[in-house]
Design a protein around this motif. Structure first.
Motif, mmCIF file in Angstrom:
data_model
loop_
_atom_site.group_PDB
_atom_site.id
_atom_site.type_symbol
_atom_site.label_atom_id
_atom_site.label_comp_id
_atom_site.label_asym_id
_atom_site.label_seq_id
_atom_site.Cartn_x
_atom_site.Cartn_y
_atom_site.Cartn_z
ATOM 1 N N SER A 6 -24.857 -5.868 -1.498
ATOM 2 C CA SER A 6 -23.586 -6.137 -0.834
ATOM 3 C C SER A 6 -22.454 -6.067 -1.858
ATOM 4 O O SER A 6 -22.394 -6.875 -2.781
ATOM 5 C CB SER A 6 -23.637 -7.533 -0.186
ATOM 6 O OG SER A 6 -22.608 -7.649 0.748
ATOM 7 N N ASP A 8 -19.601 -7.065 -2.667
ATOM 8 C CA ASP A 8 -18.556 -8.085 -2.477
ATOM 9 C C ASP A 8 -17.959 -8.531 -3.805
ATOM 10 O O ASP A 8 -17.088 -9.403 -3.829
ATOM 11 C CB ASP A 8 -19.175 -9.310 -1.766
ATOM 12 C CG ASP A 8 -19.801 -8.936 -0.419
ATOM 13 O OD1 ASP A 8 -20.837 -9.546 -0.056
ATOM 14 O OD2 ASP A 8 -19.287 -8.018 0.235
ATOM 15 N N LYS A 26 -23.720 -2.177 0.929
ATOM 16 C CA LYS A 26 -22.949 -2.572 2.103
ATOM 17 C C LYS A 26 -21.515 -2.825 1.654
ATOM 18 O O LYS A 26 -21.292 -3.547 0.670
ATOM 19 C CB LYS A 26 -23.537 -3.847 2.710
ATOM 20 C CG LYS A 26 -22.908 -4.267 4.017
ATOM 21 C CD LYS A 26 -23.629 -5.465 4.637
ATOM 22 C CE LYS A 26 -23.333 -6.731 3.898
ATOM 23 N NZ LYS A 26 -21.922 -7.179 4.122
ATOM 24 N N ASP A 52 -19.580 -2.360 6.831
ATOM 25 C CA ASP A 52 -19.594 -3.669 7.490
ATOM 26 C C ASP A 52 -18.170 -4.145 7.750
ATOM 27 O O ASP A 52 -17.644 -4.995 7.032
ATOM 28 C CB ASP A 52 -20.356 -4.676 6.602
ATOM 29 C CG ASP A 52 -20.313 -6.078 7.177
ATOM 30 O OD1 ASP A 52 -20.435 -7.035 6.378
ATOM 31 O OD2 ASP A 52 -20.118 -6.213 8.402
ATOM 32 N N VAL A 102 -23.809 -7.735 15.328
ATOM 33 C CA VAL A 102 -23.812 -9.116 14.815
ATOM 34 C C VAL A 102 -23.704 -10.050 16.007
ATOM 35 O O VAL A 102 -22.795 -9.917 16.824
ATOM 36 C CB VAL A 102 -22.609 -9.357 13.874
ATOM 37 C CG1 VAL A 102 -22.581 -10.788 13.360
ATOM 38 C CG2 VAL A 102 -22.617 -8.360 12.729
ATOM 39 N N LYS A 104 -24.608 -13.821 15.732
ATOM 40 C CA LYS A 104 -24.205 -15.135 15.222
ATOM 41 C C LYS A 104 -24.172 -15.048 13.708
ATOM 42 O O LYS A 104 -25.152 -14.744 13.073
ATOM 43 C CB LYS A 104 -25.212 -16.219 15.643
ATOM 44 C CG LYS A 104 -24.782 -17.616 15.170
ATOM 45 C CD LYS A 104 -25.928 -18.620 15.124
ATOM 46 C CE LYS A 104 -26.916 -18.320 14.044
ATOM 47 N NZ LYS A 104 -26.345 -18.574 12.662
ATOM 48 N N THR A 106 -24.375 -15.952 9.914
ATOM 49 C CA THR A 106 -25.290 -16.868 9.224
ATOM 50 C C THR A 106 -24.542 -18.062 8.618
ATOM 51 O O THR A 106 -25.169 -19.004 8.145
ATOM 52 C CB THR A 106 -26.047 -16.136 8.093
ATOM 53 O OG1 THR A 106 -25.091 -15.404 7.323
ATOM 54 C CG2 THR A 106 -27.099 -15.189 8.659
ATOM 55 N N GLN A 161 -23.527 -20.179 3.257
ATOM 56 C CA GLN A 161 -24.421 -19.762 4.330
ATOM 57 C C GLN A 161 -25.123 -20.983 4.932
ATOM 58 O O GLN A 161 -25.512 -21.896 4.207
ATOM 59 C CB GLN A 161 -25.496 -18.793 3.792
ATOM 60 C CG GLN A 161 -24.952 -17.509 3.177
ATOM 61 C CD GLN A 161 -24.514 -16.493 4.195
ATOM 62 O OE1 GLN A 161 -24.272 -16.825 5.373
ATOM 63 N NE2 GLN A 161 -24.383 -15.237 3.765
ATOM 64 N N VAL A 178 -30.094 -7.807 2.955
ATOM 65 C CA VAL A 178 -28.821 -7.793 2.241
ATOM 66 C C VAL A 178 -28.868 -8.792 1.085
ATOM 67 O O VAL A 178 -29.186 -9.962 1.294
ATOM 68 C CB VAL A 178 -27.664 -8.170 3.186
ATOM 69 C CG1 VAL A 178 -26.345 -8.272 2.416
ATOM 70 C CG2 VAL A 178 -27.553 -7.149 4.315
ATOM 71 N N ARG A 181 -24.625 -12.348 -3.537
ATOM 72 C CA ARG A 181 -24.472 -13.254 -4.667
ATOM 73 C C ARG A 181 -25.782 -13.467 -5.434
ATOM 74 O O ARG A 181 -25.735 -13.699 -6.646
ATOM 75 C CB ARG A 181 -23.910 -14.598 -4.195
ATOM 76 C CG ARG A 181 -22.415 -14.550 -3.905
ATOM 77 C CD ARG A 181 -21.920 -15.684 -3.086
ATOM 78 N NE ARG A 181 -22.356 -15.584 -1.683
ATOM 79 C CZ ARG A 181 -21.796 -16.292 -0.706
ATOM 80 N NH1 ARG A 181 -20.841 -17.167 -0.971
ATOM 81 N NH2 ARG A 181 -22.194 -16.155 0.546
ATOM 82 N N TYR A 184 -25.154 -10.282 -7.752
ATOM 83 C CA TYR A 184 -23.962 -10.122 -8.593
ATOM 84 C C TYR A 184 -23.501 -11.409 -9.247
ATOM 85 O O TYR A 184 -22.691 -11.384 -10.179
ATOM 86 C CB TYR A 184 -22.825 -9.418 -7.857
ATOM 87 C CG TYR A 184 -22.130 -10.164 -6.748
ATOM 88 C CD1 TYR A 184 -22.477 -9.936 -5.419
ATOM 89 C CD2 TYR A 184 -21.095 -11.072 -6.998
ATOM 90 C CE1 TYR A 184 -21.831 -10.599 -4.376
ATOM 91 C CE2 TYR A 184 -20.434 -11.733 -5.976
ATOM 92 C CZ TYR A 184 -20.801 -11.493 -4.664
ATOM 93 O OH TYR A 184 -20.151 -12.142 -3.632
HETATM 94 O O1 OMP Z 1 -22.680 -8.391 8.721
HETATM 95 C C1 OMP Z 1 -22.985 -8.897 7.608
HETATM 96 O O2 OMP Z 1 -23.255 -8.206 6.638
HETATM 97 C C2 OMP Z 1 -23.163 -10.395 7.568
HETATM 98 C C3 OMP Z 1 -23.482 -11.042 8.760
HETATM 99 C C4 OMP Z 1 -23.813 -12.422 8.722
HETATM 100 O O3 OMP Z 1 -24.135 -13.052 9.727
HETATM 101 N N1 OMP Z 1 -23.786 -13.067 7.513
HETATM 102 C C5 OMP Z 1 -23.440 -12.460 6.355
HETATM 103 O O4 OMP Z 1 -23.459 -13.095 5.303
HETATM 104 N N2 OMP Z 1 -23.082 -11.114 6.386
HETATM 105 C C6 OMP Z 1 -22.634 -10.476 5.128
HETATM 106 O O5 OMP Z 1 -23.730 -10.395 4.222
HETATM 107 C C7 OMP Z 1 -23.283 -10.671 2.893
HETATM 108 C C8 OMP Z 1 -24.009 -11.925 2.403
HETATM 109 O O6 OMP Z 1 -23.581 -12.218 1.123
HETATM 110 P P1 OMP Z 1 -24.481 -13.164 0.167
HETATM 111 O O7 OMP Z 1 -24.606 -14.514 0.850
HETATM 112 O O8 OMP Z 1 -23.646 -13.229 -1.106
HETATM 113 O O9 OMP Z 1 -25.809 -12.474 -0.024
HETATM 114 C C9 OMP Z 1 -21.761 -10.797 2.949
HETATM 115 O O10 OMP Z 1 -21.170 -9.543 2.670
HETATM 116 C C10 OMP Z 1 -21.508 -11.188 4.404
HETATM 117 O O11 OMP Z 1 -20.251 -10.708 4.868
#
Ligand code: OMP
Length: 202
Positions: A6, A8, A26, A52, A102, A104, A106, A161, A178, A181, A184
């Motif tokens: 991801s 981010d 992503k 995304d 999507v 719900k 997380t 989360q 996915v 964090r 990274y």
């Molecule tokens: O659609 C997503 O990617 C997504 C959906 C969801 O329900 N929860 C969620 O964390 N994500 C994305 O997945 C990634 C999770 O990031 P980390 O928690 O750092 O692994 C972020 O880019 C969120 O935007």
């Protein structure tokens, strides 16, 4: 199961060139601000991109947005179920790439039971899903589409989360895992990615 990095973090392309990447990445709005030409940079690096942007809009706008972002390196798009069945159908008709719905986030609590009717009406459309890991385990046999699981952890805590899952719990369940964090924010991101590759090839 394919690991998805991801993007981010700050300066994602510098990160990738310094630490490497999984083949799948992503991108969200923090990368989209560079404009569609950023996809050429991922194409150059032979990466597959999940866009995304969690589209939520009327059917014609969702279709137009997906067409605008579609590109050879794009593997799929996220759309939020809040836009309704007609928009999700329009999304599926607008591209031959995957449409991950999507249901719900997380970062929110919620019971799967409240979403079962929606899942039943969506899976008939042939869409893919973004699901919390524990839901993916329960629903795997009922979902013909692909499942992408965010909120995946190995060593790190949950951060913001609510629904987290250990990578080992979704090995034969998720099609895409996915990792943001967990990688990274690691003291050694390259080593962290190697450990994931070893776990998945084990
Ligand atoms: O659609 C997503 O990617 C997504 C959906 C969801 O329900 N929860 C969620 O964390 N994500 C994305 O997945 C990634 C999770 O990031 P980390 O928690 O750092 O692994 C972020 O880019 C969120 O935007």
């Amino acid at each position: 199961m394919k690991p998805v990095l991801s993007l981010d973090m700050e300066n994602p392309l510098e990160f990738i060139d310094k630490y490497g990447s999984f083949q799948h990445v992503k991108i969200g709005h923090s990368v989209a601000i560079y404009g569609k030409s950023v996809l050429e940079e991922f194409q150059k690096r032979n990466l597959k991109v999940i866009v995304d942007l969690k589209f939520v809009d009327i059917p014609s706008t969702v279709a137009r947005s997906i067409k605008a972002w579609d590109h050879e390196c794009v593997e799929g798009f996220t759309v939020h179920s809040a836009c309704g069945i007609d928009s999700i159908r329009a999304a599926l008709e607008s591209t031959d790439k995957l449409i991950f719905v999507v249901l719900k986030l997380t970062s929110l609590t919620g019971d799967l039971a409240e979403y079962l009717d929606l899942i039943k009406s969506l899976r008939i459309l042939g869409c893919s899903f973004v699901l919390p890991g524990k839901w993916a385990v329960q629903l795997r046999k009922q979902i013909p589409g692909k499942i992408l699981v965010p909120g995946v952890r190995i060593k790190r805590g949950a951060d913001d989360q609510k629904d987290v899952v250990h990578l080992s719990e979704i090995m034969n369940v998720a099609d895409y895992a996915v990792l943001g964090r967990e990688i990274y924010k690691s003291p050694d991101p390259a080593k962290a990615m190697d450990e994931v590759r070893r776990m998945l090839n084990a």
